[in-house]
Design a protein around this motif. Structure first.
Motif, short mmCIF file in Angstrom:
data_model
loop_
_atom_site.label_atom_id
_atom_site.label_comp_id
_atom_site.label_asym_id
_atom_site.label_seq_id
_atom_site.Cartn_x
_atom_site.Cartn_y
_atom_site.Cartn_z
N VAL A 31 -3.57 -17.20 7.60
CA VAL A 31 -4.36 -16.00 7.89
C VAL A 31 -5.51 -16.30 8.84
N ALA A 32 -5.71 -17.57 9.20
CA ALA A 32 -6.78 -17.98 10.12
C ALA A 32 -6.34 -19.23 10.86
N PRO A 33 -6.94 -19.52 12.02
CA PRO A 33 -6.60 -20.75 12.74
C PRO A 33 -6.89 -21.99 11.90
N PRO A 34 -6.19 -23.09 12.17
CA PRO A 34 -6.39 -24.31 11.37
C PRO A 34 -7.82 -24.85 11.42
N ASP A 35 -8.54 -24.55 12.50
CA ASP A 35 -9.90 -25.07 12.64
C ASP A 35 -10.96 -24.10 12.12
N TRP A 36 -10.55 -23.07 11.36
CA TRP A 36 -11.52 -22.10 10.85
C TRP A 36 -12.42 -22.73 9.79
N GLU A 37 -13.70 -22.39 9.86
CA GLU A 37 -14.66 -22.76 8.83
C GLU A 37 -15.78 -21.72 8.85
N PRO A 38 -16.44 -21.46 7.72
CA PRO A 38 -17.46 -20.41 7.69
C PRO A 38 -18.69 -20.78 8.52
N LEU A 39 -19.14 -19.83 9.32
CA LEU A 39 -20.34 -19.98 10.12
C LEU A 39 -21.34 -18.90 9.70
N TYR A 40 -22.53 -18.92 10.30
CA TYR A 40 -23.56 -17.99 9.85
C TYR A 40 -23.12 -16.53 9.89
N PRO A 41 -22.42 -16.04 10.93
CA PRO A 41 -21.99 -14.64 10.90
C PRO A 41 -21.16 -14.29 9.67
N ASP A 42 -20.39 -15.24 9.14
CA ASP A 42 -19.62 -14.98 7.93
C ASP A 42 -20.55 -14.73 6.73
N TYR A 43 -21.62 -15.51 6.65
CA TYR A 43 -22.57 -15.32 5.55
C TYR A 43 -23.38 -14.04 5.73
N LEU A 44 -23.66 -13.68 6.98
CA LEU A 44 -24.34 -12.42 7.24
C LEU A 44 -23.47 -11.24 6.80
N TYR A 45 -22.18 -11.34 7.04
CA TYR A 45 -21.24 -10.31 6.60
C TYR A 45 -21.21 -10.21 5.08
N VAL A 46 -21.21 -11.36 4.40
CA VAL A 46 -21.23 -11.36 2.94
C VAL A 46 -22.48 -10.65 2.43
N ALA A 47 -23.63 -10.95 3.03
CA ALA A 47 -24.88 -10.32 2.60
C ALA A 47 -24.86 -8.82 2.87
N PHE A 48 -24.29 -8.41 4.01
CA PHE A 48 -24.24 -6.99 4.35
C PHE A 48 -23.34 -6.22 3.38
N THR A 49 -22.16 -6.73 3.13
CA THR A 49 -21.23 -6.02 2.23
C THR A 49 -21.76 -5.99 0.80
N ASN A 50 -22.43 -7.07 0.37
CA ASN A 50 -23.01 -7.07 -0.98
C ASN A 50 -24.14 -6.06 -1.09
N ALA A 51 -24.89 -5.86 0.01
CA ALA A 51 -26.00 -4.91 -0.01
C ALA A 51 -25.53 -3.47 0.05
N PRO A 64 -11.79 -15.45 2.15
CA PRO A 64 -10.34 -15.22 2.14
C PRO A 64 -9.56 -16.27 2.91
N GLN A 65 -10.15 -16.78 4.01
CA GLN A 65 -9.44 -17.78 4.83
C GLN A 65 -9.22 -19.09 4.09
N MET A 66 -9.96 -19.31 2.99
CA MET A 66 -9.79 -20.53 2.21
C MET A 66 -8.66 -20.41 1.20
N GLN A 67 -8.21 -19.21 0.95
CA GLN A 67 -7.29 -18.98 -0.16
C GLN A 67 -5.82 -18.97 0.25
N GLN A 68 -5.55 -18.75 1.52
CA GLN A 68 -4.16 -18.61 1.95
C GLN A 68 -3.98 -19.18 3.35
N GLN A 69 -2.98 -20.00 3.53
CA GLN A 69 -2.68 -20.55 4.84
C GLN A 69 -2.04 -19.49 5.72
#
Length: 238
Positions: free
Chosen positions: A176-196, A169-174
């Motif tokens: 909504v996140a700090p300018p230095d935001w980028e996906p880190l491992y916890p973001d991918y862990l969250y994706v895996a959890f919600t998909n499961a 979501p942070q990639m789609q709209q200016q």
């Protein structure tokens, strides 16, 4: 010596607006502590599973995973993952593969036990084993998302890939996140959890075909594990 001309405030804001977001430009490498903790959790769960639900010998794959983690640490002893070499890339993929093979084997053996209806298995033991396989499934697929999205953590830090495989979501709209935001491992862990848990993407959309395929595979494994374990546990309680 003359002072540098002042940049008007409006111009500075415009320059910041035109600058590519952090996830598309070169940044510092990601720290390894979060993925290391997740891997250690997966290894502990694998060791805690009953021997009948693990590939024989029971200790082999967890030991291999620890060995690969040690090799990665020796090859890149820095706190941040900023070195890009074929060896490091291969070791990282082998580590994700080892976790997936171990958990895939446990999932198959668990389904076999559930279908055959082995005697002497309590509902508590079934639910505990199912929870362990489900949790490791989340960690295993989070590693694959993390390793493959735009070429992996080092390639993302170098900004070598323009198009994302997973759209956060942070990639789609200016704004909504700090300018230095980028996906880190916890973001991918969250994706895996919600998909499961939802058996489908939630707020992060898969864009590439491999990402869609991975999410499909994870949903199938998660659904089979949860449905069969719960159904068998209810049958045992009755």
């Amino acid at each position: 010596m003359t002072d540098e001309p002042n940049v008007p405030e409006g111009w500075a804001g415009e320059l910041r607006r035109l600058e590519p977001p952090a996830w598309r430009r070169r940044t510092r490498g990601e720290r390894r502590w979060s993925v290391t903790c997740a891997l250690l959790v997966a290894i502990c769960v694998q060791l805690a599973l009953p021997a009948r639900l693990t590939l024989s010998p029971h200790w082999l794959l967890p030991a291999l995973e620890l060995l690969l983690m040690a090799a990665l640490l020796v090859a890149n002893p820095h706190l941040r993952m900023e070195r890009h070499t074929p060896l490091l890339r291969t070791l990282g993929l082998l580590l994700a593969g080892a976790v997936s093979v171990a958990n895939g084997g446990s999932a198959v053996l668990l389904v076999r036990d559930l279908v055959q209806g082995g005697s002497g298995i309590t509902a508590t033991a079934l639910l505990t084993a199912g929870a362990g396989v489900w949790l490791t499934n989340v960690i295993a697929f989070s590693l694959w998302y993390w390793e493959w999205d735009r070429g992996g953590p080092v390639a993302r830090a170098l900004g070598t890939h323009t198009y994302p495989d997973l759209l956060f979501p942070q990639m789609q709209q200016q704004g909504v996140a700090p300018p230095d935001w980028e996906p880190l491992y916890p973001d991918y862990l969250y994706v895996a959890f919600t998909n499961a848990t939802a058996f489908s993407p939630t707020d992060t959309m898969p864009l590439s075909r491999w990402a869609k395929l991975l999410m499909t595979m994870q949903s199938v494994v998660s659904l089979l594990t949860l449905v069969l374990v719960v159904a068998r546990a209810v049958n045992v309680l009755q």
